[in-house]
Design a protein around this motif. Structure first.
Motif, PDB file in Angstrom:
ATOM      1  N   LEU A  67      -3.043  46.555  62.928  1.00  0.00           N
ATOM      2  CA  LEU A  67      -2.843  47.833  63.613  1.00  0.00           C
ATOM      3  C   LEU A  67      -3.709  48.921  63.001  1.00  0.00           C
ATOM      4  O   LEU A  67      -3.903  48.979  61.789  1.00  0.00           O
ATOM      5  N   GLU A  68      -4.221  49.774  63.856  1.00  0.00           N
ATOM      6  CA  GLU A  68      -4.936  50.964  63.409  1.00  0.00           C
ATOM      7  C   GLU A  68      -4.144  52.178  63.872  1.00  0.00           C
ATOM      8  O   GLU A  68      -3.722  52.246  65.028  1.00  0.00           O
ATOM      9  N   ASN A  69      -3.939  53.120  62.980  1.00  0.00           N
ATOM     10  CA  ASN A  69      -3.183  54.314  63.336  1.00  0.00           C
ATOM     11  C   ASN A  69      -4.124  55.440  63.726  1.00  0.00           C
ATOM     12  O   ASN A  69      -5.093  55.728  63.028  1.00  0.00           O
ATOM     13  N   VAL A  70      -3.828  56.065  64.857  1.00  0.00           N
ATOM     14  CA  VAL A  70      -4.528  57.252  65.308  1.00  0.00           C
ATOM     15  C   VAL A  70      -3.547  58.400  65.138  1.00  0.00           C
ATOM     16  O   VAL A  70      -2.570  58.500  65.869  1.00  0.00           O
ATOM     17  N   ALA A  71      -3.801  59.243  64.127  1.00  0.00           N
ATOM     18  CA  ALA A  71      -2.861  60.321  63.795  1.00  0.00           C
ATOM     19  C   ALA A  71      -3.346  61.640  64.376  1.00  0.00           C
ATOM     20  O   ALA A  71      -4.544  61.943  64.359  1.00  0.00           O
ATOM     21  N   VAL A  72      -2.408  62.420  64.879  1.00  0.00           N
ATOM     22  CA  VAL A  72      -2.680  63.764  65.380  1.00  0.00           C
ATOM     23  C   VAL A  72      -1.704  64.706  64.688  1.00  0.00           C
ATOM     24  O   VAL A  72      -0.495  64.523  64.783  1.00  0.00           O
ATOM     25  N   THR A  73      -2.251  65.667  63.967  1.00  0.00           N
ATOM     26  CA  THR A  73      -1.435  66.663  63.282  1.00  0.00           C
ATOM     27  C   THR A  73      -1.732  68.020  63.890  1.00  0.00           C
ATOM     28  O   THR A  73      -2.895  68.413  64.002  1.00  0.00           O
ATOM     29  N   PHE A  74      -0.702  68.735  64.280  1.00  0.00           N
ATOM     30  CA  PHE A  74      -0.879  70.052  64.884  1.00  0.00           C
ATOM     31  C   PHE A  74      -1.153  71.086  63.787  1.00  0.00           C
ATOM     32  O   PHE A  74      -0.692  70.944  62.657  1.00  0.00           O
ATOM     33  N   ASP A  75      -1.898  72.142  64.139  1.00  0.00           N
ATOM     34  CA  ASP A  75      -2.178  73.215  63.185  1.00  0.00           C
ATOM     35  C   ASP A  75      -0.888  73.905  62.755  1.00  0.00           C
ATOM     36  O   ASP A  75      -0.717  74.247  61.589  1.00  0.00           O
ATOM     37  N   TYR A  98       2.036  63.448  65.622  1.00  0.00           N
ATOM     38  CA  TYR A  98       2.421  62.092  65.980  1.00  0.00           C
ATOM     39  C   TYR A  98       1.322  61.133  65.551  1.00  0.00           C
ATOM     40  O   TYR A  98       0.216  61.539  65.204  1.00  0.00           O
ATOM     41  N   SER A  99       1.657  59.868  65.591  1.00  0.00           N
ATOM     42  CA  SER A  99       0.704  58.821  65.245  1.00  0.00           C
ATOM     43  C   SER A  99       0.918  57.654  66.202  1.00  0.00           C
ATOM     44  O   SER A  99       2.047  57.307  66.519  1.00  0.00           O
ATOM     45  N   LEU A 100      -0.183  57.076  66.653  1.00  0.00           N
ATOM     46  CA  LEU A 100      -0.131  55.931  67.559  1.00  0.00           C
ATOM     47  C   LEU A 100      -0.696  54.710  66.838  1.00  0.00           C
ATOM     48  O   LEU A 100      -1.747  54.795  66.212  1.00  0.00           O
ATOM     49  N   SER A 101      -0.004  53.591  66.924  1.00  0.00           N
ATOM     50  CA  SER A 101      -0.490  52.339  66.357  1.00  0.00           C
ATOM     51  C   SER A 101      -1.149  51.532  67.460  1.00  0.00           C
ATOM     52  O   SER A 101      -0.533  51.236  68.473  1.00  0.00           O
ATOM     53  N   VAL A 102      -2.411  51.166  67.235  1.00  0.00           N
ATOM     54  CA  VAL A 102      -3.191  50.432  68.223  1.00  0.00           C
ATOM     55  C   VAL A 102      -3.528  49.057  67.651  1.00  0.00           C
ATOM     56  O   VAL A 102      -3.975  48.945  66.508  1.00  0.00           O
ATOM     57  N   TYR A 103      -3.334  48.029  68.450  1.00  0.00           N
ATOM     58  CA  TYR A 103      -3.608  46.644  68.051  1.00  0.00           C
ATOM     59  C   TYR A 103      -5.112  46.400  68.102  1.00  0.00           C
ATOM     60  O   TYR A 103      -5.734  46.468  69.158  1.00  0.00           O
ATOM     61  N   LYS A 104      -5.721  46.120  66.933  1.00  0.00           N
ATOM     62  CA  LYS A 104      -7.174  45.980  66.828  1.00  0.00           C
ATOM     63  C   LYS A 104      -7.711  44.720  67.501  1.00  0.00           C
ATOM     64  O   LYS A 104      -8.887  44.676  67.856  1.00  0.00           O
ATOM     65  N   GLU A 105      -6.876  43.703  67.682  1.00  0.00           N
ATOM     66  CA  GLU A 105      -7.336  42.447  68.260  1.00  0.00           C
ATOM     67  C   GLU A 105      -7.176  42.408  69.784  1.00  0.00           C
ATOM     68  O   GLU A 105      -7.487  41.390  70.401  1.00  0.00           O
ATOM     69  N   ALA A 106      -6.705  43.486  70.378  1.00  0.00           N
ATOM     70  CA  ALA A 106      -6.524  43.524  71.829  1.00  0.00           C
ATOM     71  C   ALA A 106      -7.875  43.504  72.527  1.00  0.00           C
ATOM     72  O   ALA A 106      -8.883  43.986  71.989  1.00  0.00           O
ATOM     73  N   ASP A 107      -7.915  42.940  73.728  1.00  0.00           N
ATOM     74  CA  ASP A 107      -9.156  42.837  74.486  1.00  0.00           C
ATOM     75  C   ASP A 107      -9.766  44.204  74.784  1.00  0.00           C
ATOM     76  O   ASP A 107     -10.982  44.368  74.760  1.00  0.00           O
ATOM     77  N   ASP A 108      -8.910  45.186  75.054  1.00  0.00           N
ATOM     78  CA  ASP A 108      -9.406  46.516  75.421  1.00  0.00           C
ATOM     79  C   ASP A 108      -9.274  47.521  74.275  1.00  0.00           C
ATOM     80  O   ASP A 108      -9.190  48.721  74.503  1.00  0.00           O
ATOM     81  N   TYR A 109      -9.321  47.034  73.035  1.00  0.00           N
ATOM     82  CA  TYR A 109      -9.125  47.908  71.876  1.00  0.00           C
ATOM     83  C   TYR A 109     -10.144  49.037  71.826  1.00  0.00           C
ATOM     84  O   TYR A 109      -9.794  50.194  71.624  1.00  0.00           O
ATOM     85  N   LYS A 110     -11.424  48.734  71.995  1.00  0.00           N
ATOM     86  CA  LYS A 110     -12.469  49.761  71.881  1.00  0.00           C
ATOM     87  C   LYS A 110     -12.284  50.844  72.938  1.00  0.00           C
ATOM     88  O   LYS A 110     -12.407  52.029  72.642  1.00  0.00           O
ATOM     89  N   ASP A 111     -11.983  50.438  74.162  1.00  0.00           N
ATOM     90  CA  ASP A 111     -11.773  51.417  75.228  1.00  0.00           C
ATOM     91  C   ASP A 111     -10.574  52.306  74.931  1.00  0.00           C
ATOM     92  O   ASP A 111     -10.644  53.529  75.050  1.00  0.00           O
ATOM     93  N   VAL A 112      -9.466  51.678  74.554  1.00  0.00           N
ATOM     94  CA  VAL A 112      -8.235  52.427  74.294  1.00  0.00           C
ATOM     95  C   VAL A 112      -8.411  53.348  73.094  1.00  0.00           C
ATOM     96  O   VAL A 112      -7.999  54.507  73.112  1.00  0.00           O
ATOM     97  N   SER A 113      -9.047  52.849  72.042  1.00  0.00           N
ATOM     98  CA  SER A 113      -9.259  53.656  70.847  1.00  0.00           C
ATOM     99  C   SER A 113     -10.107  54.885  71.172  1.00  0.00           C
ATOM    100  O   SER A 113      -9.815  55.991  70.717  1.00  0.00           O
TER     101      SER A 113
END
Length: 172
Positions: A67-75, A98-113
Motif C-alpha cells: 500500500l502507498e499512502n496519499v496524505a492530505v493535511t489541511f492548513d 485524511y490519508s488514502l491507502s492505494v494498492y500498488k499492485e493494482a492494474d490501474d495504480y498509476k492512473d489512480v495515483s
C-alpha cells in the motif's frame, strides 16, 4: 383373537413411532437451528465481499507493504456542519486531514495515483459531503471511512483505493 393381537401390536408400534419422532425432533431441531445460523452468518459475510458489478481485480490479498499512502493535511482544521438531529441544535465535525491507502499492485495504480494527487480538492469534497450527510446521533469514524471509501471507489471506478483514514476526526 388374531385381530386383537395385531391391533395391540399396531398400536404399540404407532406409539413407539410417535415417541421416537418426538425424541428425534427435540434432539435434531437445535442442531439444525445452529447449523442454519452458521450458514446464514457465512452467507452474509460472503455477500459483503462479493463485487456485484464485476470490477474487482482479485487483488484482495495484500499486505501493508503493498500500500502507498496519499496524505492530505489541511492548513487549518476544517469545521464541518452536520445535519440537524432530533434535538434541533447545530452540531459540528472537525477534521485536520485524511490519508488514502492505494494498492500498488493494482492494474490501474498509476492512473489512480495520479488522479488522487492531482484532484485532492475533489476527494476532499467527497469526504466532506459524506461527513455532512450525517447527524451527531448516527455519525462515527468507521461509518465515515466506509462510506467515503465506497464513494471514492465509485467515482474513480476502481478498487485500487483500499482505505480512507481521517486525521484528528472529532464531532459533537
Amino acid at each position: 383373537m388374531k385381530k386383537n393381537i395385531f391391533s395391540v401390536i399396531i398400536t404399540a408400534l404407532t406409539v413407539i413411532n410417535v415417541v421416537l419422532t418426538a425424541i428425534l425432533f427435540f434432539v435434531m431441531v437445535p442442531t439444525f437451528t445452529k447449523t442454519n445460523n452458521l450458514l446464514t452468518a457465512i452467507a452474509s459475510a460472503v455477500n459483503l465481499d462479493l463485487d456485484v458489478d464485476g470490477t474487482a481485480s482479485g487483488d484482495e490479498n495484500y499486505s501493508l507493504k503493498d500500500l502507498e499512502n496519499v496524505a492530505v493535511t489541511f492548513d487549518t482544521q476544517q469545521t464541518l456542519n452536520l445535519k440537524t438531529g432530533t434535538d434541533g441544535n447545530p452540531h459540528y465535525a472537525l477534521l485536520d486531514g485524511y490519508s488514502l491507502s492505494v494498492y500498488k499492485e493494482a492494474d490501474d495504480y498509476k492512473d489512480v495515483s495520479g488522479i488522487l494527487t492531482n484532484n485532492q480538492a475533489e476527494i476532499t469534497d467527497i469526504i466532506r459531503a459524506v461527513i455532512q450527510n450525517h447527524t451527531s446521533e448516527d455519525i462515527s469514524e468507521d461509518l465515515i471511512q466506509k462510506e467515503a471509501l465506497e464513494e471514492i471507489q465509485n467515482r474513480l471506478d476502481t478498487k485500487a483505493v483500499k482505505k480512507v483514514m481521517l486525521t484528528n476526526f472529532m464531532y459533537q
